[in-house]
Scaffold this active site. Structure first.
Site, PDB file in Angstrom:
ATOM      1  CB  CYS A  81      -1.081   0.116   1.175  1.00 21.00           C
ATOM      2  SG  CYS A  81      -2.382   0.909   1.047  1.00 21.00           S
ATOM      3  CG  HIS A 183      -3.087  -2.828   4.447  1.00 21.39           C
ATOM      4  ND1 HIS A 183      -1.865  -2.483   4.563  1.00 21.39           N
ATOM      5  CD2 HIS A 183      -3.086  -2.323   3.199  1.00 21.39           C
ATOM      6  CE1 HIS A 183      -1.938  -0.863   4.519  1.00 21.39           C
ATOM      7  NE2 HIS A 183      -3.194  -1.100   3.938  1.00 21.39           N
ATOM      8  CD  GLU A 185      -0.064  -5.818   6.703  1.00 20.80           C
ATOM      9  OE1 GLU A 185       0.160  -6.226   4.912  1.00 20.80           O
ATOM     10  OE2 GLU A 185      -0.907  -4.704   6.559  1.00 20.80           O
TER      11      GLU A 185
HETATM   12  N1  LIG Z   1      -3.195   1.459   3.358  1.00 21.63           N
HETATM   13  C1  LIG Z   1      -2.596   2.731   2.886  1.00 21.63           C
HETATM   14  O1  LIG Z   1      -1.053   2.558   2.891  1.00 21.63           O
HETATM   15  C2  LIG Z   1      -3.377   3.848   2.440  1.00 21.63           C
HETATM   16  C3  LIG Z   1      -2.216   4.204   2.176  1.00 21.63           C
HETATM   17  C4  LIG Z   1      -2.334   5.736   1.465  1.00 21.63           C
HETATM   18  N2  LIG Z   1      -3.681   6.256   0.550  1.00 21.63           N
HETATM   19  C5  LIG Z   1      -1.498   7.141   1.367  1.00 21.63           C
HETATM   20  O2  LIG Z   1      -1.855   7.452  -0.266  1.00 21.63           O
HETATM   21  O3  LIG Z   1      -0.690   6.839   1.944  1.00 21.63           O
END
Ligand SMILES: NC(=O)CC[C@H](N)C(=O)O
EC number: 4.3.3.6
Length: 204
Positions: A81, A183, A185
């Site tokens: 992410c 994610h 995890e």
């Molecule tokens: N769950 C996440 O890591 C979200 C990332 C977040 N939206 C960002 O732009 O950094």
């Protein structure tokens, strides 16, 4: 075979969950907050969180240059992410964020739209099925020549802001650098992605 030392960048995000998933995947996981700790690992996980904040924390902890150096030297890395956003070469909708450039991809932040801020789905990941949790997730809009696509998003329910998520790229690998928009995890007992990363580290 000895368990490979794999670090988890421990500045924000799901650090404990990544440490636990790595442990279950046969690694010797350890939190990384300092340049000496980074120097002592064979691979690094960059957890999710908020990418602009994560980039600032990397600077504040004096880790940006050291991390860039290790990545340039071929250290395996896995970004989930916000970690995917940090590893990218270009961030779309990213404000002032300057990514690390370890993956030749363009990533769009918060791409899945307001109505589907968060969702879960079963995805095919490198020939297996993984339960994926998406939280304000990015997607990959451009992949460079050396980048392998490992997973795409399935079709989702129609939503008010009409984001078509089917087929969007959500997992990629370029050499020893792996990234997922989701994610893994957060799903206890599903180590598919982490085992894949441990294998990358072992093969190095
Ligand atoms: N769950 C996440 O890591 C979200 C990332 C977040 N939206 C960002 O732009 O950094």
């Amino acid at each position: 075979m000895a368990r490979p030392e794999i670090g988890v960048l421990a500045l924000q995000g799901g650090v404990d969950e990544h440490l636990a998933a790595l442990e279950r995947s046969g690694a010797d996981p350890r939190p990384v907050r300092r340049p000496e700790e980074l120097a002592a690992v064979r691979g690094l996980v960059l957890p999710g969180g908020e990418s602009t904040t994560a980039a600032r924390l990397l600077d504040a902890f004096d880790l940006t240059a050291a991390l860039q150096e290790r990545l340039a030297g071929g250290m395996p890395a896995y970004g989930s992410c916000a970690g995917m956003i940090l590893l990218a070469s270009e961030v779309l909708g990213g404000g002032a964020l300057r990514p690390l450039g370890a993956l030749d991809v363009s990533v769009r932040r918060n791409a899945f739209g307001r109505q589907v801020d968060s969702f879960e789905a079963d995805l095919e990941f490198a020939g297996d099925v993984v339960r994926a949790v998406f939280i304000r997730a990015p997607w990959v809009e451009r992949v460079g020549a050396g980048v392998r696509v490992l997973a795409t998003a399935p079709a989702g329910p129609q939503v008010a802001d009409d984001v078509d998520r089917a087929g969007r790229i959500v997992a990629v690998q370029q050499g020893p650098v792996l990234a997922t928009a989701f994610h893994p995890e957060l799903v206890g007992g599903d180590e598919l992605v982490h085992r894949h990363f441990v294998q990358i580290v072992r093969a190095r």
